[in-house]
Design a protein around this motif. Structure first.
Motif, PDB file in Angstrom:
ATOM      1  N   UNK A 196       0.854  -1.246   0.080  1.00 14.02           N
ATOM      2  CA  UNK A 196      -0.098  -0.032   0.019  1.00 14.02           C
ATOM      3  C   UNK A 196       0.859   1.167   0.012  1.00 14.02           C
ATOM      4  N   UNK A 205       2.489   1.614  -3.283  1.00 15.18           N
ATOM      5  CA  UNK A 205       1.609   2.280  -4.279  1.00 15.18           C
ATOM      6  C   UNK A 205       1.396   3.682  -4.275  1.00 15.18           C
ATOM      7  N   UNK A 206       1.298   4.122  -2.767  1.00 12.23           N
ATOM      8  CA  UNK A 206       1.040   5.679  -2.656  1.00 12.23           C
ATOM      9  C   UNK A 206       2.392   6.206  -3.025  1.00 12.23           C
ATOM     10  N   UNK A 207       3.352   5.855  -3.128  1.00 13.78           N
ATOM     11  CA  UNK A 207       4.792   6.474  -3.493  1.00 13.78           C
ATOM     12  C   UNK A 207       4.974   6.674  -4.890  1.00 13.78           C
ATOM     13  N   UNK A 226       2.366   6.616  -6.835  1.00 13.59           N
ATOM     14  CA  UNK A 226       1.257   7.790  -7.199  1.00 13.59           C
ATOM     15  C   UNK A 226       1.820   9.307  -6.802  1.00 13.59           C
ATOM     16  N   UNK A 266       4.629  10.333 -10.063  1.00 11.49           N
ATOM     17  CA  UNK A 266       4.522   9.504 -11.337  1.00 11.49           C
ATOM     18  C   UNK A 266       5.597   9.733 -12.285  1.00 11.49           C
ATOM     19  N   UNK A 284       4.850   3.724 -15.186  1.00 13.49           N
ATOM     20  CA  UNK A 284       3.468   3.708 -15.398  1.00 13.49           C
ATOM     21  C   UNK A 284       2.976   2.306 -15.596  1.00 13.49           C
ATOM     22  N   UNK A 324       2.856   0.816 -12.194  1.00 14.15           N
ATOM     23  CA  UNK A 324       1.731   1.676 -11.418  1.00 14.15           C
ATOM     24  C   UNK A 324       0.399   0.904 -11.901  1.00 14.15           C
ATOM     25  N   UNK A 325       0.227   0.584 -13.221  1.00 11.44           N
ATOM     26  CA  UNK A 325      -1.184   0.243 -13.611  1.00 11.44           C
ATOM     27  C   UNK A 325      -1.181  -1.207 -13.033  1.00 11.44           C
ATOM     28  N   UNK A 371      -2.263  -1.165  -9.604  1.00  7.56           N
ATOM     29  CA  UNK A 371      -3.723  -0.612  -9.403  1.00  7.56           C
ATOM     30  C   UNK A 371      -4.711  -1.908  -9.891  1.00  7.56           C
ATOM     31  N   UNK A 372      -4.320  -2.436 -10.976  1.00  5.12           N
ATOM     32  CA  UNK A 372      -5.095  -3.498 -11.221  1.00  5.12           C
ATOM     33  C   UNK A 372      -5.120  -4.634 -10.263  1.00  5.12           C
ATOM     34  N   UNK A 424      -4.769  -4.285  -7.130  1.00  3.04           N
ATOM     35  CA  UNK A 424      -5.659  -3.906  -6.028  1.00  3.04           C
ATOM     36  C   UNK A 424      -7.219  -3.859  -6.220  1.00  3.04           C
ATOM     37  N   UNK A 425      -7.510  -3.706  -7.585  1.00  2.00           N
ATOM     38  CA  UNK A 425      -8.863  -3.586  -7.929  1.00  2.00           C
ATOM     39  C   UNK A 425      -9.417  -5.170  -7.633  1.00  2.00           C
ATOM     40  N   UNK A 481      -3.718  11.505  -9.274  1.00  2.00           N
ATOM     41  CA  UNK A 481      -2.293  11.587  -9.082  1.00  2.00           C
ATOM     42  C   UNK A 481      -1.586  12.374 -10.016  1.00  2.00           C
ATOM     43  N   UNK A 525      -0.199  12.831  -1.151  1.00  2.00           N
ATOM     44  CA  UNK A 525      -0.622  11.673  -1.785  1.00  2.00           C
ATOM     45  C   UNK A 525       0.147  10.531  -1.382  1.00  2.00           C
ATOM     46  N   UNK A 568      -4.912   4.982  -0.483  1.00  2.00           N
ATOM     47  CA  UNK A 568      -5.743   4.710  -1.882  1.00  2.00           C
ATOM     48  C   UNK A 568      -6.785   3.927  -1.760  1.00  2.00           C
TER      49      UNK A 568
END
Lengths: 398, 316
Positions: free
Chosen positions: A349, A352-354, A356, A359, A364, A367-368, A371-372, A374-375, B278, B310, B315
């Motif tokens: 977590x 992920x914040x770092x 974000x 960027x 990228x 990161x994607x 996020x995927x 996490x979703x 972000x 951020x 998140x």
């Protein structure tokens, strides 16, 4: 027969016309008084002039002053002015000091100002910014002159009146060119005394005369003086002032007397009489060598150099400390901030914040993926992600 | 289809513009959100070229206003001109009557001139001699500021800065980009740009941007992010001790929402995820945050401040 009568009647009417509108001496009266008509030279004479309106049907004002004359010196004693309408009354008193012997005749006159009541009230009306002058008809009236027969003083008289003298001297022994202060105080009543002259026996003494302090006051129609005359004497050698006798005369008691200024002996200590050390201060040669020893000079130079060195060292220390200070957070490359914190992160977590927060195009895809995951609530392999991040950043830096 | 249109636009712009991808993204996002853009950068970073290329690619009229200290509001909005022949006054519209307006060096003009422009941006209309004229639609303003100028400038006050949707600071191109720029400068590449969009395309894309989906949790994320800029002490991070003077407000929050949606569309997505928020947060919020002098002494910028927020915000 008719012609002489007509002429008489005409003369009568002319006389009547001349006399009626004129302000006659019967409208006021004057009284002039002298304390003594035969004074001595410079003896105080009290002059009193009284003017009083006698005609209550007119509005009259008086203006009187003693004219200046070289034969006398006048001092105003007092004035009493009563300008009550229709009853004007003035009194003037002077002290006269005749300055010339023999017969003196002093002319006197006054200015009579005639007006009426309406004009007086009109002049006083309005506010203070609305000044109105008083309209009057002025006329000069000659008064009987003052006649004095002035007697001469005894020969050699310097002071006229009843005086005493005191001498003050601050010291009798002094050094060369050190001023000695002398004061002569003359007190009494009579003609204002002049400052006595101090005459030294020897040459070379400088006598400075200061501003005298003179006090004057009236008491029982007499003018009293308290005068302090100041002197400063500067000399290179001892100096003496002989005793002086001032001849004085009191006209009131007809007494002759003398005032004494005692002899003044000033002893001046010459430079030779001073201590040995003082002699060394006297330069005997032109541009003598410095008194400071070589050692003293060396210490001075050393102290000065140490001061410069200390300033340089302190400046250098300050600049090096400033350079070593805590550097600001921002680094030249944003990705370095990710690298800096990457090793300290132990939770997906936080990672992920770092990512974000910072960027980067090279990060990228990572990161994607996160996020995927996490979703979908998938597990994120932290080590693997960190490795990929490190590789991406290193390849980005080239 | 939508992202294809955007890709084609970016490709068309790349004929004349090398690099500056972030800048182009910011322009497109502002255009899609009907917002205005504030650009800070030294001269020679293709600011004018970019917007001119954009106007050509979208087939919209373009005008450039150079702000100077002696500029008057009527020089921007327009004025009445007396015609001796007809003995009547006629209205001459100012350079603001264009679809794309470049307000160059806006901080060199005095406050009343700045206000004239900003008021027109807000109301989308201008009044000249008691007659109101609507500005053309779409209407987009890109204002520039030169960061090197420190004397004789009139800095935009905070309230005026808030009217710009995005603010971007341009950086110098990389060595490779600079090499390509140098080569392309010799060729007439600008003329090769063709109009690939029209107003209808832009309108469609705008509607598409508005319809991008955003989860409620992300909307709350935006709210939390923006309110943290005002009260950082609520978060547990180093920047909680950074002294701030003021943070972003509701307008910033709305702009961040719209920009995130437009950015998601730019990326070819149909939904917003935290990376879009972000990515847009620094552009939308940096100029709406004021830090105390002590922070700037430490080299701490509003961008760093947003990054720290951020990095501390959970998140969704």
């Amino acid at each position: 027969m008719n012609k002489p009568l007509g002429k008489t009647i005409r003369i009568f009417f002319v006389a009547l016309l001349i006399s009626l509108p004129a302000v006659s001496q019967q409208d006021f009266k004057t009284k002039i008084n002298l304390s003594t008509p035969t004074p001595y030279l410079k003896e105080a004479v009290v002059l009193t002039v009284e003017i009083e309106q006698t005609n209550p049907k007119k509005v009259l004002f008086f203006e009187f002053s003693l004219p200046k004359h070289p034969f006398y010196e006048a001092i105003v004693l007092d004035r009493t002015l009563d300008n009550t309408l229709f009853h004007t009354k003035h009194r003037y008193r002077y002290i006269l000091y005749p300055l010339q012997t023999g017969h003196i005749e002093i002319p006197l006159y006054l200015t009579l100002r005639q007006t009426d009541e309406d004009k007086v009230y009109f002049s006083a009306s309005g506010d203070r910014d609305d000044f109105k002058g008083l309209e009057t008809v002025d006329k000069r009236i000659d008064l009987p002159p003052i006649r004095l027969d002035v007697k001469p003083l005894p020969k050699g008289t310097l002071l006229v009146g009843d005086f005493t003298i005191q001498t003050h001297i601050d010291r009798n022994l002094t050094e060369a060119f050190e001023p000695v202060h002398i004061g002569l105080q003359i007190k009494g009543n009579g003609y204002p005394p002049q400052p006595p002259k101090l005459l030294p026996l020897q040459k070379g003494a400088h006598i400075f005369e200061g501003e005298p302090t003179i006090k004057r006051y009236m008491h029982k129609e007499k003018l009293f003086y308290d005068a302090l005359y100041r002197y400063a004497i500067v000399a290179a050698r001892s100096v003496s002032f002989p005793e002086r006798t001032l001849s004085a005369f009191d006209p009131k008691s007809q007494r002759r007397y003398t005032l004494k200024i005692p002899a003044i002996n000033l002893k001046i200590a010459s430079p030779d009489q001073k201590a040995q050390s003082v002699r060394k201060l006297t330069d005997k040669e032109n541009m003598p060598p410095l008194l400071h020893a070589l050692q003293t000079r060396f210490i001075e130079r050393l102290t000065q150099s140490a001061g410069y060195l200390a300033s340089f060292i302190s400046g250098w220390l300050l600049s090096s400390l400033w350079r070593r200070r805590k550097k600001p957070k921002k680094t030249s490359h944003r990705s370095h901030r990710v690298l800096e914190k990457l090793h300290t992160i132990e939770e997906p977590e936080a990672l992920l914040r770092l990512l974000l927060a910072h960027p980067e195009s090279s990060l990228e895809p990572i990161l994607n993926d996160m996020l995927e995951a996490k979703r979908k609530n998938d597990t994120i392999a932290l080590k693997e992600i960190k490795r990929r991040i490190g590789e991406a950043l290193r390849s980005d830096d080239g | 289809m939508m992202d294809n249109a955007i890709v084609r636009l970016k490709k068309e712009l790349s004929k004349a513009i090398i690099g500056q991808e972030r800048f182009i993204d910011a322009i497109i996002v502002s255009l899609l959100c009907e917002g205005n853009l504030l650009v800070e950068g030294v001269p020679g970073l293709a600011k004018t070229t970019t917007i001119k290329a954009l106007s050509k690619a979208i087939d919209l009229s373009f005008s450039r206003i150079q702000f100077t200290p002696d500029l008057l509001p009527s020089d921007i909005t327009g004025t009445q001109i007396y015609n001796p022949k007809t003995q009547a006054f006629s209205i001459k519209k100012g350079p603001i009557f264009a679809h794309l307006v470049l307000a160059d060096e806006i901080n060199r003009a005095p406050a009343k001139v700045q206000s004239a422009l900003l008021e027109a941006m807000e109301e989308k209309q201008v009044t000249i001699a008691q007659e109101t004229f609507p500005l053309p639609s779409p209407f987009f303003v890109m204002a520039t500021q030169n960061p090197l100028e420190h004397e004789g400038i009139y800095p935009l006050p905070e309230a005026q800065l808030d009217r710009f949707m995005l603010k971007i600071s341009l950086q110098h191109p990389s060595d490779d980009e600079a090499f390509t720029i140098m080569r392309k400068a010799a060729s007439k590449s600008f003329d090769a740009i063709e109009a690939i969009w029209n107003r209808k395309t832009l309108e469609t894309l705008r509607n598409a941007a508005l319809s991008i989906h955003i989860d409620e949790a992300l909307e709350r994320y935006i709210v939390a992010l923006v309110s943290a800029t005002r009260t950082p002490s609520r978060l547990d991070f180093e920047a909680g001790n950074i002294p701030i003077r003021y943070g972003a407000g509701p307008r910033g929050m709305i702009d961040l929402l719209k920009a995130s949606k437009a950015y998601a569309l730019l990326k070819g997505k149909t939904y917003v995820d935290p990376s879009d928020i972000a990515a847009m947060a620094p552009l939308v919020l940096s100029h709406r945050i004021g830090l105390h002098y002590e922070a700037s002494l430490q080299g701490y910028t509003p961008g760093d401040y947003i990054a720290d927020i951020i990095a501390s915000l959970p998140v969704p």
